[in-house]
Design an enzyme around this catalytic site. Sequence first.
Site, PDB file in Angstrom:
ATOM      1  N   CYS A   1     -59.075 120.821  74.551  1.00  0.00           N
ATOM      2  CA  CYS A   1     -60.035 121.488  73.666  1.00  0.00           C
ATOM      3  C   CYS A   1     -60.178 122.962  74.052  1.00  0.00           C
ATOM      4  CB  CYS A   1     -61.371 120.743  73.681  1.00  0.00           C
ATOM      5  SG  CYS A   1     -62.421 121.181  72.296  1.00  0.00           S
TER       6      CYS A   1
ATOM      7  N   GLU B   1     -59.467 111.873  75.968  1.00  0.00           N
ATOM      8  CA  GLU B   1     -60.401 111.006  76.698  1.00  0.00           C
ATOM      9  C   GLU B   1     -61.338 110.279  75.740  1.00  0.00           C
ATOM     10  OE1 GLU B   1     -60.887 114.087  76.131  1.00  0.00           O
ATOM     11  OE2 GLU B   1     -63.009 114.529  75.915  1.00  0.00           O
TER      12      GLU B   1
ATOM     13  N   HIS C   1     -59.316 115.393  71.823  1.00  0.00           N
ATOM     14  CA  HIS C   1     -59.867 114.784  73.033  1.00  0.00           C
ATOM     15  C   HIS C   1     -59.176 113.476  73.391  1.00  0.00           C
ATOM     16  CE1 HIS C   1     -63.317 117.470  73.765  1.00  0.00           C
ATOM     17  NE2 HIS C   1     -63.143 117.743  72.484  1.00  0.00           N
TER      18      HIS C   1
ATOM     19  N   GLN D   1     -57.364 126.238  74.297  1.00  0.00           N
ATOM     20  CA  GLN D   1     -57.520 127.625  73.852  1.00  0.00           C
ATOM     21  C   GLN D   1     -57.340 128.605  75.016  1.00  0.00           C
ATOM     22  OE1 GLN D   1     -61.390 127.290  72.034  1.00  0.00           O
ATOM     23  NE2 GLN D   1     -60.640 125.813  70.524  1.00  0.00           N
TER      24      GLN D   1
ATOM     25  N   GLY E   1     -64.683 124.400  67.085  1.00  0.00           N
ATOM     26  CA  GLY E   1     -64.908 125.340  66.012  1.00  0.00           C
ATOM     27  C   GLY E   1     -63.908 126.493  66.028  1.00  0.00           C
TER      28      GLY E   1
END
Lengths: 1081, 356
Positions: B251, B337, B335, B255, B295
């Site tokens: 996530c 997980e 994700h 980035q 986002g």
Amino acid sequence: MNQAEIKEIKKVLLLGSGALKIGEAGEFDYSGSQALKALKEEGIETILINPNIATVQTSEGVADKIYFLPVTPYFVERVIQKENPDGILLAFGGQTALNCGVQLYQAGTLEKYNVQVLGTPVQAIMDTEDRELFVRKLDEIDVKTIKSEAVNSIEDAAKAAAELGYPVIIRAAYALGGLGSGFCDNEEELRVKAEKALSFSPQILVEKSLKGWKEIEYEVVRDRYDNCITVCNMENFDPLGIHTGESIVVAPSQTLTNSEYHKLRELAIRIIRHIGIVGKCNVQYAFDPKWEAYRVIEVNARLSRSSALASKATGYPLAFVAAKLGLGYGLFDLKNSVTKETSAFFEPALDYIVCKIPRWDLGKFQGVDRELGSSMKSVGEVMAIGRTFEEAIQKGLRMIGQGMHGFVENKDLVIPDIDKALHEPTDKRIFVISKAMRAGYTVDQIHDLTKIDCWFLQKLMNIVRTAQELENYDAARLEADKDTGRELMRRAKIQGFSDFQIARALWKEKMEDCHMHWVRQYRKSLGIVPVVKQIDTLAAEYPAQTNYLYLTYSGIANDVKYLGDKKSIVVLGSGAYRIGSSVEFDWCGVQALNTIRKEGYRSVMINYNPETVSTDYDMCDRLYFDELTFERVMDIIELENPHGVILSTGGQIPNNLATRLDEQHVHILGTTAQSIDNAEDRHKFSSMLDSLGIDQPRWRELTSLSDIYDFVKEVGYPVLVRPSYVLSGAAMNVCSNNTELEQFLQLAANVSKKHPVVVSEFIQHAKEIEMDAVARNGEVLIYAISEHIEFAGVHSGDATIQFPPQKLYVETMRRIKKVAGQIAQALNISGPFNIQFLAKNNDIKVIECNLRASRSFPFVSKVLKINFIELATKVMMGLPVEKPGKNEFDLDYVGIKASQFSFSRLQKADPVLGVDMASTGEVGCIGLDSSEAVLKAMLSVGYQIPQKNILLSTGSAKQKADMLEAAQLLHEKGYNLFATGGTHQFLTDNGIPAVKVYWPSESDREPQALEMLHNKQIDLVVNIPKNLTQKELDNGYKIRRAAIDFNIPLITNARLASAFIQAFCSLNIDDIQIKSWDEYR
Amino acid sequence: MQTTKKASLILDDGSVFPGKSFGYEKPVAGEVVFNTAMMGYPESLTDPSYSGQILVTTYPLIGNYGVPRREEENGLSRFYESEKIHVEALVISDYSFEYSHWNADKSLADWLKEEKIVGIYDIDTRELTKRLREHGSMKGKIVFEEGEDIDFIDPNLTNLVAKVSCKEVIRYGNGSKKVVLVDCGVKHNIIRCLLKRDVTVIRVPWDYDFNTLEFDGLFISNGPGDPDMCGITVEHIRQAMKSGKPIFGICMGNQLLSKAGGARTYKLKYGHRSHNQPVRQVGTNKCFITSQNHGFAVDNSTLGNDWEPLFINMNDGTNEGIRHKSKPYFSAQFHPEAASGPTDTEFLFDEFVNML
């Protein structure tokens, strides 16, 4: 298979599921239609075998070639021989198609003709169907199944129980009726019960008890690249132990945490991969409500009732996608058919809850066991959509159409023992819960007795609380205190209360229809109106131009815009499938939608049956998956502001709304509401017939027993009695003497001024004839006259129907035509209608007239090859139509419509036919003559040509005489005849040898009829009750029931038996021609 | 029926959604985002990536199974994704005042009140979602009837990662391999997933110079807000790349790794927050359903020559992961997980641990 192989598939055979029956119903019309559409899109030539002539999939243009033949290995092989297809699809026609496919595979037929099974390999199907293989297969991947261990001693039983974990259930092996079985919570109990069980049987089975566990289901899809998704999960409201087809079901699951949900999801994917399914399957779990423990109950490697429900619940077209995956596509190749932009590889996100509720018709069966359990008895289902559970379930309880208004404010049920009724669920269980809540039972108490998760019960309790609150108010107080009124009205509406329920809560027993209108006006003045929401598969994450809609009060804005251009036409659907109304009205609705679209109008459907094609959002411009109540239909009409509304293609539900919609100035297309009322109202219709000089069976509406006796004196027994206000389930009955009459009236109704009964003369040995027709401004444009094979007395929905008629006098036909013309003119009919006649010699009497499409419209349309509904729709739309130049006299072939019964599912029910309908489905087959068509049709509804032994008890003297010719034929064909006393005597007197067998009541004599059935020594039973008196029925009940329970073909009507015997004695199975529909010209 | 206070959600485009309170009562402001998952509210509420946000659930029925008890195992919360609720407020349609579950300790409402978090229901969350979808995520605030007003806040202007990251180094487990986990707002299930695979996790604050530590692999966690706020973390990652040790990011981690590799990120119109995001592994026929909550996204076209996209979102083509062409560096935007969400991609942890 590899891509290259798949590209060679040019012609595919799809197996349908045959007649609708309990456990295998309309959902397979939907899945088959979707699959055929998917194949068509690929330019593949499609062949369909399905004798169910009333389905949408057997309509013109859906498949390239349609065979109205039995879905059995014999006929499928002959079609394969003729058509030489490259591939076959087995997963779209229910268990019927799957079993047939497995047999063809095992016999090497598919290999022999080089037909490739598309989608899930047959071995994978067999792995899921065979219990032992299945358990072993899941053991390989450490997935737990429900296992039973067979042991021979108490010690071994204790050991097995310790391994399985308490509580366990033990059963004596080989013992019928659950003798010696019981639950054990600990070892002590087990030792006691095991000892007892071992006294019944040398072996006992120890099984983990999953009593009270939740039942959860996942719909899983896999492509040949091993990509998997779960389209939806579902949770049963009722705990394990009640068949999922008998349970109220919600989607998505409501009481599972994230970890529980995804644990089961992960297992489902592990299972589908290991079994190797290409397409879809569903995985059913038992899930411990106290811990994250699970067991896999079963895996269905085919489209199922649940998959139809899941498709409708989510908007994900499972059958369509499964068919494409069978052709070798990956999920990533396909698009989400709702958004048209995003991928089909995704899992729908719902922003609403759906609730499925089964529909039972147990009241129609004599003696049937009403308790719900592990076998399915429901005949249909509804799906309700809402944004609260309360809203969804109250909608659903109205949709099932059994006179209930929701969870509360219904007529009071008489339940002598609430505890027992909660603990031993029947088809009334949900209303027992309502009653218990009113009686002060707490959620926990009800949970203890029912094992229904408290969450569902809490929500139901919310409804009761709101009802109680409303009951404390009256209209005047609400008028005065608008703030409270607004709050209360809004909450009631969000919880799914109808205007009717609110009115009844406010006015109680003084409530009248006008109060419902008051509620409507009042709440509208407060701005409380429903909003329209879309089902878009992605919970509004992406823009979607979806036309799949529902209404809710949990919202402030509509998702769609209304043009108000009067270019749309609303078609009302037929609701839940039930005995008397099923797939045939779906066909009618779909034809109406198609015609509306073709003629440049926007088609709008309102319906709520997840098993149907009409609730496929591809079929119309707008689908409102919602109620067909006056309230909801008005809500939708006020929003849509359509050009008009079509009521006549959805059976009786829409028809019943005619007058009330007309009062609100709704534009009803076609025949006027006034005319509909004139035909529906018995008095008005009767006096109209009198003034036209048309004969009808004598009848009277009576309010006292003495009046009834006077009338009986006039017309004589037997009489047909219909209570107008039905208390018990029985709707009508034939009474043959005073005792029966009194008994029935006591049971069924209290005769009084307020509750009159209608008594009509019951004419025996008369022919029953149907006329289906379309008229325009009172002029008949097209008609189809068909005759029943059985004499009058068998409900027209159960009768075997022949079209065109083969044994009617021309004079009779002429009179029928004339009378129909007169009626059409008198009622100024524009649209479809149906009239039923009795004929004796050349005298005809009108029994009934419906100003709507009837059950036989698809049958006559397809046999005559003129689409009656298309024509009727054009007439109703006011479009010019030409009178078709063809009629039934031009046909060189015969159609037979035969009924499918589901008695084997309805334990203890007497499989005898009477004035109330009992069949759950039908087939329609075409042959060059009556015999060929009869044989195809009878084989299609599960009869077999008997091998050698036939048991006859042929009823009254007249019926015996009627059967004589058939008995002679059987004898000549070399069949061994067995007959009970009277029949044996009659046969012997007429020189036909037969072996005498004894009734169960003559238990000391040999050979016993029952024993022969048990030993499977009989291949066909013909058992005809002399009359419909209770005594006579009781006599043959055991034999008829045994025939059903041992799966031996049974016929209970002399004329049908004769026709069937005639057919199989004059034709060999190989004489049956394998011709597709289009080859009959 | 409970008596509830009226409260409204106001968006900065002026639209007002009147509802009722079922949580703590105080005015709050934040970025309004929606999530289309159908279950997993205890996990979502404690996901640090929601810091600064007002969460709207599109699934209408919430609170059905209450919330689990607070329990710790190996220094980690057993049923939650962090020590506390991170959303500013929860906005739903139909709240279940009563709940039913064997593992429930209390109702969602009681939990919200305890943690002083606002919750409102009776909102047309579908209409609200459509508006967010059309305008993009918006600033919003919740005010109570007769209560005080509050200004709109754009949480993306503050360093949310700094707010939610741990303040000191924490060690977990005693596995044979050592992984430094850069905590940008890590979900506990990430740590659980690593611990299960015989790994010692050294959780360090977002701006900690972990290059001073000894480790076998580097993990960069999820976290809230704008990745541009984490320049220092990006610097540290660049430093670590010199060693060639395996790096895995999730996530925000995706980035930051991308930025360390020279790529740029941008804000999505309304982000991906759901359990049903389809991703495809680039160059294969392998597809996965993933859980997502972000986002911002990585701009595929700005990936350097040494990098390539690893996964692509099948709905909108956005980047869902990257990998280095020759070195053991990779990351996922989604994700693996889960918690909450589907578990299809947990194998990525195996791949990472196998590299160590």
